[in-house]
Design a protein around this motif. Sequence first.
Motif, PDB file in Angstrom:
ATOM      1  N   LYS A  20     -26.364 -59.124 -77.178  1.00 51.21           N
ATOM      2  CA  LYS A  20     -27.163 -59.079 -75.660  1.00 51.21           C
ATOM      3  C   LYS A  20     -28.341 -58.763 -76.159  1.00 51.21           C
ATOM      4  N   GLN A 103     -24.602 -53.626 -67.284  1.00 50.34           N
ATOM      5  CA  GLN A 103     -24.369 -54.645 -68.389  1.00 50.34           C
ATOM      6  C   GLN A 103     -24.942 -53.831 -69.836  1.00 50.34           C
ATOM      7  N   TRP A 104     -25.964 -53.485 -69.841  1.00 50.47           N
ATOM      8  CA  TRP A 104     -26.276 -52.808 -71.147  1.00 50.47           C
ATOM      9  C   TRP A 104     -25.583 -51.498 -71.689  1.00 50.47           C
TER      10      TRP A 104
END
Length: 223
Positions: A20, A103-104
């Motif tokens: 990511k 998401q992180w």
Amino acid sequence: MKINEKNLAAFATSPSGIDKEGWLVKRGEVNKAFQKRYFVLKGNLLFYFEKRSDKEPIGVIILEGCTIELAEDEGQFGFKIVFHGQGNRTYILEAESQDSMEQWMKALACASFDYIKLMVTELQRQLDDMEVNVPLPNDDANTNGPPVAPPRVRHNPFNRNPPASHNRSHSIRSAPGRTDHDGQRQHKVSFRELHNHFGRPILHDLSEWRHRQRQLQQPLILL
């Protein structure tokens, strides 16, 4: 722990192995000011750059022995990387949206080696629970061996006669209903069929022979 800075920088800027990446706001350790940094997650290493095009990161966070928690008092979409223990640092980060923050946090929480090891252990446990031992007709004979799948074709347990052998005489193989032209077994031949096929002609010939013997034993009548 010794770290080769050149190899680490090359790994951080290589395009492969990125889990990511994106912009986050990070609070500084010294002046406590929030600064925008570009983060790249590769495995359990979280690199951050001052600019996206930089050739070397300005820092790296090894995601082991930490937890990912919300930091509601640090911003609307703030979260933190907490290293537990006295003297350990806590990293305060802030995303640009709720979706980006979730998401992180999920990606960082799943990045550590300890988490992957726990997942492998859990998956192995689920796999063991899903394994099914197939019961066999004679389970006592296979207690020490691996499980064997049951046969696909079922056989009649009452048909115990072996198939016709090609070494039998021609008279037996040519009995009615015994075999076909290729010697393949058609059906079981009963004793009555064998008697009708072989016994009756023999009895007929024996009856004619006895009749002729009686005629020869009659006295000769002279006219």
